[in-house]
Design a protein around this motif. Structure first.
Motif, PDB file in Angstrom:
ATOM      1  N   GLU A  13      23.753  53.126  68.030  1.00 45.01           N
ATOM      2  CA  GLU A  13      22.985  51.827  68.037  1.00 45.01           C
ATOM      3  C   GLU A  13      21.626  52.350  68.941  1.00 45.01           C
ATOM      4  O   GLU A  13      21.923  52.403  70.017  1.00 45.01           O
ATOM      5  CB  GLU A  13      23.747  50.756  68.273  1.00 45.01           C
ATOM      6  CG  GLU A  13      23.274  49.573  68.375  1.00 45.01           C
ATOM      7  CD  GLU A  13      23.823  48.491  68.889  1.00 45.01           C
ATOM      8  OE1 GLU A  13      23.448  47.213  69.130  1.00 45.01           O
ATOM      9  OE2 GLU A  13      25.174  48.747  69.403  1.00 45.01           O
ATOM     10  N   LEU A  14      20.808  52.082  68.093  1.00 45.78           N
ATOM     11  CA  LEU A  14      19.380  52.038  68.718  1.00 45.78           C
ATOM     12  C   LEU A  14      18.926  50.852  69.127  1.00 45.78           C
ATOM     13  O   LEU A  14      18.741  49.867  68.345  1.00 45.78           O
ATOM     14  CB  LEU A  14      18.387  52.772  67.859  1.00 45.78           C
ATOM     15  CG  LEU A  14      16.871  52.697  68.408  1.00 45.78           C
ATOM     16  CD1 LEU A  14      16.980  53.804  69.480  1.00 45.78           C
ATOM     17  CD2 LEU A  14      15.997  53.295  67.306  1.00 45.78           C
ATOM     18  N   LEU A  15      18.853  50.601  70.735  1.00 44.04           N
ATOM     19  CA  LEU A  15      18.677  49.221  71.007  1.00 44.04           C
ATOM     20  C   LEU A  15      17.032  49.001  71.362  1.00 44.04           C
ATOM     21  O   LEU A  15      16.579  47.895  71.343  1.00 44.04           O
ATOM     22  CB  LEU A  15      19.422  48.881  72.371  1.00 44.04           C
ATOM     23  CG  LEU A  15      20.876  49.115  72.488  1.00 44.04           C
ATOM     24  CD1 LEU A  15      21.429  49.081  73.781  1.00 44.04           C
ATOM     25  CD2 LEU A  15      21.274  48.087  71.600  1.00 44.04           C
ATOM     26  N   ALA A  16      16.421  49.965  71.958  1.00 43.92           N
ATOM     27  CA  ALA A  16      15.016  50.055  72.145  1.00 43.92           C
ATOM     28  C   ALA A  16      14.451  51.583  72.103  1.00 43.92           C
ATOM     29  O   ALA A  16      15.355  52.417  72.143  1.00 43.92           O
ATOM     30  CB  ALA A  16      14.621  49.769  73.488  1.00 43.92           C
ATOM     31  N   ILE A  17      13.166  51.506  71.525  1.00 42.35           N
ATOM     32  CA  ILE A  17      12.502  52.824  71.492  1.00 42.35           C
ATOM     33  C   ILE A  17      11.187  52.730  71.755  1.00 42.35           C
ATOM     34  O   ILE A  17      10.496  51.697  71.739  1.00 42.35           O
ATOM     35  CB  ILE A  17      12.609  53.332  69.929  1.00 42.35           C
ATOM     36  CG1 ILE A  17      12.194  54.823  69.879  1.00 42.35           C
ATOM     37  CG2 ILE A  17      11.916  52.510  68.936  1.00 42.35           C
ATOM     38  CD1 ILE A  17      12.627  55.573  68.377  1.00 42.35           C
TER      39      ILE A  17
ATOM     40  N   PHE B 179      16.626  61.356  63.257  1.00 41.84           N
ATOM     41  CA  PHE B 179      17.447  62.372  63.895  1.00 41.84           C
ATOM     42  C   PHE B 179      18.730  61.375  64.068  1.00 41.84           C
ATOM     43  O   PHE B 179      19.787  61.822  63.780  1.00 41.84           O
ATOM     44  CB  PHE B 179      16.902  62.744  65.199  1.00 41.84           C
ATOM     45  CG  PHE B 179      17.820  63.427  65.830  1.00 41.84           C
ATOM     46  CD1 PHE B 179      18.120  64.776  66.007  1.00 41.84           C
ATOM     47  CD2 PHE B 179      18.261  63.290  67.297  1.00 41.84           C
ATOM     48  CE1 PHE B 179      18.830  65.602  66.610  1.00 41.84           C
ATOM     49  CE2 PHE B 179      19.001  63.668  68.060  1.00 41.84           C
ATOM     50  CZ  PHE B 179      19.313  65.152  67.900  1.00 41.84           C
ATOM     51  N   ILE B 180      18.448  60.316  64.690  1.00 40.54           N
ATOM     52  CA  ILE B 180      19.759  59.255  64.986  1.00 40.54           C
ATOM     53  C   ILE B 180      20.488  59.064  63.615  1.00 40.54           C
ATOM     54  O   ILE B 180      21.774  58.898  63.546  1.00 40.54           O
ATOM     55  CB  ILE B 180      19.194  58.060  65.350  1.00 40.54           C
ATOM     56  CG1 ILE B 180      18.765  58.303  66.956  1.00 40.54           C
ATOM     57  CG2 ILE B 180      20.269  56.827  65.337  1.00 40.54           C
ATOM     58  CD1 ILE B 180      18.103  57.153  67.642  1.00 40.54           C
ATOM     59  N   ALA B 181      19.766  58.770  62.458  1.00 42.82           N
ATOM     60  CA  ALA B 181      20.363  58.739  60.989  1.00 42.82           C
ATOM     61  C   ALA B 181      21.049  59.696  60.657  1.00 42.82           C
ATOM     62  O   ALA B 181      22.201  59.481  60.156  1.00 42.82           O
ATOM     63  CB  ALA B 181      19.153  58.189  60.162  1.00 42.82           C
ATOM     64  N   ALA B 182      20.822  61.063  60.831  1.00 36.28           N
ATOM     65  CA  ALA B 182      21.495  62.240  60.713  1.00 36.28           C
ATOM     66  C   ALA B 182      22.890  62.221  61.367  1.00 36.28           C
ATOM     67  O   ALA B 182      23.952  62.307  60.805  1.00 36.28           O
ATOM     68  CB  ALA B 182      20.686  63.430  61.117  1.00 36.28           C
ATOM     69  N   TRP B 183      22.781  61.910  62.677  1.00 39.85           N
ATOM     70  CA  TRP B 183      23.975  61.377  63.500  1.00 39.85           C
ATOM     71  C   TRP B 183      25.259  60.360  62.782  1.00 39.85           C
ATOM     72  O   TRP B 183      26.229  60.703  62.594  1.00 39.85           O
ATOM     73  CB  TRP B 183      23.739  61.200  64.804  1.00 39.85           C
ATOM     74  CG  TRP B 183      23.535  62.308  65.602  1.00 39.85           C
ATOM     75  CD1 TRP B 183      22.384  63.098  66.185  1.00 39.85           C
ATOM     76  CD2 TRP B 183      24.520  63.234  66.306  1.00 39.85           C
ATOM     77  NE1 TRP B 183      22.546  63.927  66.796  1.00 39.85           N
ATOM     78  CE2 TRP B 183      23.858  64.416  66.917  1.00 39.85           C
ATOM     79  CE3 TRP B 183      25.962  63.193  66.099  1.00 39.85           C
ATOM     80  CZ2 TRP B 183      24.404  65.658  67.494  1.00 39.85           C
ATOM     81  CZ3 TRP B 183      26.678  64.393  67.018  1.00 39.85           C
ATOM     82  CH2 TRP B 183      25.613  65.327  67.538  1.00 39.85           C
ATOM     83  N   ASN B 184      24.362  59.419  62.563  1.00 40.23           N
ATOM     84  CA  ASN B 184      25.063  58.293  61.868  1.00 40.23           C
ATOM     85  C   ASN B 184      25.586  58.564  60.377  1.00 40.23           C
ATOM     86  O   ASN B 184      26.745  58.134  59.946  1.00 40.23           O
ATOM     87  CB  ASN B 184      24.198  57.005  61.750  1.00 40.23           C
ATOM     88  CG  ASN B 184      23.905  56.362  63.232  1.00 40.23           C
ATOM     89  OD1 ASN B 184      24.727  56.663  64.107  1.00 40.23           O
ATOM     90  ND2 ASN B 184      23.134  55.277  63.282  1.00 40.23           N
ATOM     91  N   GLU B 185      25.075  59.766  59.548  1.00 46.33           N
ATOM     92  CA  GLU B 185      25.673  60.396  58.717  1.00 46.33           C
ATOM     93  C   GLU B 185      26.626  61.160  58.942  1.00 46.33           C
ATOM     94  O   GLU B 185      27.185  62.080  57.779  1.00 46.33           O
ATOM     95  CB  GLU B 185      24.571  60.605  57.728  1.00 46.33           C
ATOM     96  CG  GLU B 185      23.552  60.024  57.154  1.00 46.33           C
ATOM     97  CD  GLU B 185      22.191  60.507  56.804  1.00 46.33           C
ATOM     98  OE1 GLU B 185      22.275  61.774  56.473  1.00 46.33           O
ATOM     99  OE2 GLU B 185      21.440  59.817  56.302  1.00 46.33           O
ATOM    100  N   ASN B 186      27.102  61.480  60.312  1.00 45.85           N
ATOM    101  CA  ASN B 186      27.808  62.549  60.706  1.00 45.85           C
ATOM    102  C   ASN B 186      27.481  64.052  60.104  1.00 45.85           C
ATOM    103  O   ASN B 186      28.447  64.692  59.790  1.00 45.85           O
ATOM    104  CB  ASN B 186      29.311  62.220  60.370  1.00 45.85           C
ATOM    105  CG  ASN B 186      30.297  62.616  61.294  1.00 45.85           C
ATOM    106  OD1 ASN B 186      29.962  63.466  62.275  1.00 45.85           O
ATOM    107  ND2 ASN B 186      31.525  62.793  61.115  1.00 45.85           N
ATOM    108  N   ASP B 187      26.309  64.139  60.239  1.00 41.75           N
ATOM    109  CA  ASP B 187      25.650  65.589  59.619  1.00 41.75           C
ATOM    110  C   ASP B 187      24.926  66.334  60.845  1.00 41.75           C
ATOM    111  O   ASP B 187      23.725  66.208  60.887  1.00 41.75           O
ATOM    112  CB  ASP B 187      24.803  65.153  58.569  1.00 41.75           C
ATOM    113  CG  ASP B 187      24.233  66.387  57.780  1.00 41.75           C
ATOM    114  OD1 ASP B 187      24.462  67.551  58.214  1.00 41.75           O
ATOM    115  OD2 ASP B 187      23.832  66.430  56.530  1.00 41.75           O
ATOM    116  N   ILE B 188      25.799  66.838  61.764  1.00 37.37           N
ATOM    117  CA  ILE B 188      25.477  67.724  62.667  1.00 37.37           C
ATOM    118  C   ILE B 188      24.416  68.906  62.657  1.00 37.37           C
ATOM    119  O   ILE B 188      23.307  68.942  62.974  1.00 37.37           O
ATOM    120  CB  ILE B 188      26.360  68.296  63.577  1.00 37.37           C
ATOM    121  CG1 ILE B 188      27.255  67.090  64.279  1.00 37.37           C
ATOM    122  CG2 ILE B 188      25.952  69.328  64.657  1.00 37.37           C
ATOM    123  CD1 ILE B 188      28.296  67.431  65.015  1.00 37.37           C
ATOM    124  N   ASP B 189      24.655  69.395  61.338  1.00 40.53           N
ATOM    125  CA  ASP B 189      23.686  70.583  60.853  1.00 40.53           C
ATOM    126  C   ASP B 189      22.311  69.819  60.450  1.00 40.53           C
ATOM    127  O   ASP B 189      21.127  70.414  60.944  1.00 40.53           O
ATOM    128  CB  ASP B 189      24.158  71.180  59.619  1.00 40.53           C
ATOM    129  CG  ASP B 189      25.363  72.006  60.065  1.00 40.53           C
ATOM    130  OD1 ASP B 189      25.265  72.725  61.249  1.00 40.53           O
ATOM    131  OD2 ASP B 189      26.373  72.032  59.211  1.00 40.53           O
TER     132      ASP B 189
END
Length: 121
Positions: free
Chosen positions: A62-66, A10-20
């Motif tokens: 930026e994912l700091l912790a999960i 999900f975060i990777a999709a945001w980083n690709e600027n792909d909201i859909d």
């Protein structure tokens, strides 16, 4: 696939600027709450609200912790992007609930005042 990996995708999709693409990872009946703002219910309502933020560029969450515990995935992030020509960096905590491989609840906790100051500056 682990629930943590679903959130990472999900975060990777945001980083690709792909909201859909990101929204397609949500359940039809998702509960999305960008706290302290008003919550949104449903995938298409969430998609419309997210797209209403205007064109985003330079998106880098930026994912700091999960951490994962069953259906719950918690993230500490800094969401960076350019909105309306303004560069913002928003430190936040995000909580996701996953069911059947889909995000059915998403809550982000952040300092609205900090965001507003960055948009005004």
């Amino acid at each position: 696939m682990s629930n943590s990996q679903i959130v990472k995708n999900f975060i990777a999709a945001w980083n690709e600027n792909d909201i859909d693409k990101a929204c397609d990872m949500m359940s039809e009946d998702i509960f999305y709450h960008n706290i302290p703002m008003e919550p949104v219910k449903g995938r298409e309502a969430s998609r419309a609200m997210l797209k209403a933020m205007g064109p985003l560029t330079d998106v880098n969450w930026e994912l700091l912790a999960i951490a994962e515990n069953g259906e719950v995935v918690m993230t500490e992030r800094v969401d960076r992007m350019t909105m309306g020509g303004k560069k913002v960096a928003i430190p936040l905590m995000g909580i996701f609930r996953i069911r059947n491989g889909e995000i059915y609840e998403w809550k982000d906790y952040f300092d609205l005042g900090d965001f507003q100051r960055q948009m005004a500056g």
